[in-house]
Design an enzyme around this catalytic site. Structure first.
Site, PDB file in Angstrom:
ATOM      1  N   PHE A 311      -1.021  -2.049   2.151  1.00 20.54           N
ATOM      2  CA  PHE A 311      -0.070  -3.094   1.791  1.00 20.54           C
ATOM      3  C   PHE A 311      -0.110  -3.403   0.301  1.00 20.54           C
ATOM      4  O   PHE A 311      -1.185  -3.440  -0.309  1.00 20.54           O
ATOM      5  CB  PHE A 311      -0.381  -4.397   2.540  1.00 20.54           C
ATOM      6  N   ASP A 312       1.060  -3.628  -0.259  1.00 22.63           N
ATOM      7  CA  ASP A 312       1.155  -4.298  -1.548  1.00 22.63           C
ATOM      8  C   ASP A 312       0.865  -5.780  -1.283  1.00 22.63           C
ATOM      9  O   ASP A 312       0.932  -6.231  -0.145  1.00 22.63           O
ATOM     10  CB  ASP A 312       2.564  -4.102  -2.109  1.00 22.63           C
ATOM     11  N   LYS A 313       0.539  -6.541  -2.324  1.00 25.84           N
ATOM     12  CA  LYS A 313       0.235  -7.964  -2.107  1.00 25.84           C
ATOM     13  C   LYS A 313       1.455  -8.846  -2.316  1.00 25.84           C
ATOM     14  O   LYS A 313       2.008  -9.409  -1.362  1.00 25.84           O
ATOM     15  CB  LYS A 313      -0.899  -8.439  -3.015  1.00 25.84           C
ATOM     16  N   VAL A 512       3.285  -0.190   2.972  1.00 20.50           N
ATOM     17  CA  VAL A 512       4.241  -1.280   3.142  1.00 20.50           C
ATOM     18  C   VAL A 512       4.385  -1.997   1.807  1.00 20.50           C
ATOM     19  O   VAL A 512       3.423  -2.567   1.291  1.00 20.50           O
ATOM     20  CB  VAL A 512       3.774  -2.280   4.222  1.00 20.50           C
TER      21      VAL A 512
END
Length: 639
Positions: A311-313, A512
């Site tokens: 995941f990106d934040k 994502v």
């Protein structure tokens, strides 16, 4: 040919007529009129055989040996041995099975029908003299201004230039709750204005609109084939001729022509051919109805095997709605904050927007130097050259270090304190000297923690976060969400390297992100998933688009992919067992042509109805307890 077109258009009518003739023929036989019964059944056979033979000939034109060819040969053989009842029943069941197959398949494509029905066809165009004329949407151009009133559909992608109202964007995002839209805000074609009156300047029209691309995407996805489908296509290419050879061998060795004809009929791989595509079509249709756009059978099959989610934040695990939590200035220059805000207007980064909003509420109205040039340093921040030749740096510690800006121990401690409180830090340096420290906080999406737990339950082995933010802030998010691994202070190419390392270690990786900044990683991962909100980049660059940018959609898509692949395997098993049962029954003498055809067509309906169960699939919604609600509402908020 006109005759062929007429037959195709009236196949259902011919099926009904055939059924009536069969009933009449069997009735005549029961009443003792055997000769009349044979005539009725023979006529029924001919009528039902015509569309079957036409399809077989059409397939042969393309050098394809189809199921219809097997049935056609079987019918001819039945005529030769004067088994009119058998040939009539076989052709009727084949046509009736095709009718039911088409009807049930149509139900699985309802998502496409619903989308296309939502597409606007006309628009009220505002003319230069202020008058309004209704025009076909196909004749609109970029720059046209259209008028939309309460209850009307938005016919273009564009920007509101006059008025305000509430817009239902369910056709784009799947979210039916109306969203307030004002001047300057974007709207999408296909959405519905539930209240208000607006004028919209078109930025995209016709096939270029987001809505049109979504329809195109789902249509292409439902036509795209999974690995299983591709294998079955190759299998059927060799299987069908093999059945013909087998029937020939049976006749040569047994001299039983009827038995050979029966082998042709019962060897049709109908359920096998239809079983895989109908599962994929139903699964993709379910996803589209729940705001999850899955781009085809290949993507569905790969998504089901994913074991690692990366995941990106910002904007993915967090809302992306950042606010300034702390502002510390070093020195007495009154123009620092408004100058920083002016530089940040050149950037679309969420942290920049937070600083601009904060400056609008807190900065003094003072004159600031003109900005001659702003350069974006990837993964570091902004470098601005002012009119007086001074250089302003706005970014992270890496940017300051690269430009030989030193910070004191007190400033370093203040920065560390903000980071430990969960805030990202923006450092501002003027002429190689730190002049301001800005803390910016972002909120974790309230549903993320629980949905990540559901992902684990569905089979996700690793949950990893990769971010360009500082380590302390990233770790605060990771600890809150229980992530397996957190990597911070990364450039886009660093994220890409980690994705490749995970793949090299044998993991199936889904990345994502927001579909823009993380596009290299999204493109490289086995599955790229965009928290897209319907944007062009998200729709075009990723494998899966979550139209509402909702984590529940991610969970639904992952569970749906696994359920679809399980359903596909079930259908293939049913098809193979049916063929085996029929051939064994034929050899043992308890299966005949008509009864075998009934079982064969029944197996096709079984796999179709089994696939249609996917249309109702939903992941069980997890319940948030009070502690989870409170904790997720308060994370990353600096005191």
């Amino acid at each position: 040919m006109k005759f062929e077109r007429w037959i195709r258009n009236h196949t259902n009518h011919l099926t009904v007529i055939t059924g009536i003739l069969i009933v009449a023929g069997l009735g005549a036989k029961w009443l003792g009129a055997a000769a009349f019964s044979q005539w009725l059944l023979a006529i029924a056979s001919v009528i039902a055989a015509i569309p079957v033979v036409i399809n077989a000939i059409e397939a042969l034109r393309y050098k394809t040996i189809s199921i219809e060819l097997l049935v056609s040969i079987a019918v001819i053989g039945a005529f030769i041995i004067q088994e009119y009842a058998e040939s009539a029943v076989v052709t009727f069941l084949f046509l009736f099975g095709s009718y039911l197959e088409n009807k049930t398949l149509a139900k699985t494509r309802q998502s496409i029908k619903k989308l296309t029905e939502m597409a606007p066809t006309t628009a009220n165009v505002v003319q230069p003299d202020g008058s309004v004329s209704e025009e076909d949407v196909d004749f609109l151009d970029e720059g046209d201004v259209v008028l939309v009133k309460t209850g009307g559909q938005v016919p273009v992608d564009g920007t509101i230039v006059s008025g305000a109202g509430y817009v239902n964007e369910a056709s784009i995002t799947g979210e039916a709750k109306p969203v307030k839209k004002q001047v300057g805000e974007a709207v999408f074609s296909g959405s519905l204005l539930t209240n208000g009156t607006v004028q919209i300047e078109a930025t995209k029209v016709g096939d270029e609109t987001t809505f049109a691309k979504i329809i195109e995407l789902v249509e292409e996805a439902q036509d795209a084939k999974s690995p299983a489908e591709k294998f079955i296509d190759r299998f059927a290419t060799y299987y069908t001729p093999a059945v013909l050879v087998l029937a020939l061998l049976v006749w040569l060795f047994s001299q039983d022509f009827k038995l050979a004809i029966t082998v042709l009929v019962l060897g049709c791989p109908g359920a096998l051919v239809i079983g895989a595509p109908v599962s994929n079509v139903a699964g993709i249709g379910n996803g589209a109805n729940h705001g999850v756009l899955i781009k085809g059978g290949d993507v569905m099959a790969t998504l089901a095997k994913v074991d690692t989610f990366v995941f990106d934040k910002t904007g993915t695990l967090t809302r992306g709605e950042t606010t300034v939590s702390a502002y510390r200035q070093y020195g007495n220059a009154p123009a620092v904050l408004p100058l920083v805000a002016k530089v940040e207007q050149q950037s679309d980064h969420p942290l920049g927007k937070a600083i601009i909003d904060y400056a609008a509420d807190h900065a003094e109205q003072v004159a600031v130097p003109q900005i001659e040039q702003v350069a974006t340093i990837k993964g570091q921040g902004l470098v601005a050259t002012l009119e007086n030749g001074e250089q302003l740096l706005v970014g992270n510690l890496r940017l300051l270090t690269a430009n030989q800006v030193l910070i004191t121990k007190e400033q370093e401690a203040a920065m560390r304190e903000l980071q430990q409180a969960g805030s990202s830090t923006v450092l501002v340096a003027l002429n190689a000297k730190l002049v301001a420290l800005i803390g910016v906080a972002d909120q974790i999406r309230p549903e993320v923690a629980t949905q990540l737990g559901v992902l684990r339950n569905l089979g996700a082995q690793q949950l990893i976060m990769l971010t360009g933010d500082n380590q302390a802030t990233a770790q605060a998010v990771g600890d809150q969400l229980g992530l397996d691994r957190v990597e911070a202070e990364l450039l886009p190419e660093d994220k890409l390297t980690i994705v490749k390392e995970l793949q090299a270690a044998g993991h199936k990786v889904a990345f994502v992100g927001d579909g823009i900044n993380d596009s290299p990683s999204i493109a490289t991962a086995d599955i790229g998933i965009a928290m897209g909100g319907g944007t062009d980049v998200a729709v075009e660059t990723s494998d899966v688009v979550l139209m509402r940018s909702d984590f529940a959609e991610l969970v639904h898509g992952y569970g749906l992919a696994q359920k679809t692949m399980a359903n596909l395997r079930e259908n293939i098993t049913i098809a193979i067992l049916t063929v085996g049962f029929l051939l064994v029954g034929l050899m043992l003498g308890y299966i005949y042509m008509a009864s075998g055809m009934l079982v064969h067509e029944g197996s096709i309906l079984v796999v179709i109805f089994n696939a249609m169960r996917l249309l109702k699939y939903q992941v069980k919604k997890p319940k948030l307890d009070a502690d989870q609600v409170n904790s997720t509402n308060n994370v990353l908020q600096s005191k």
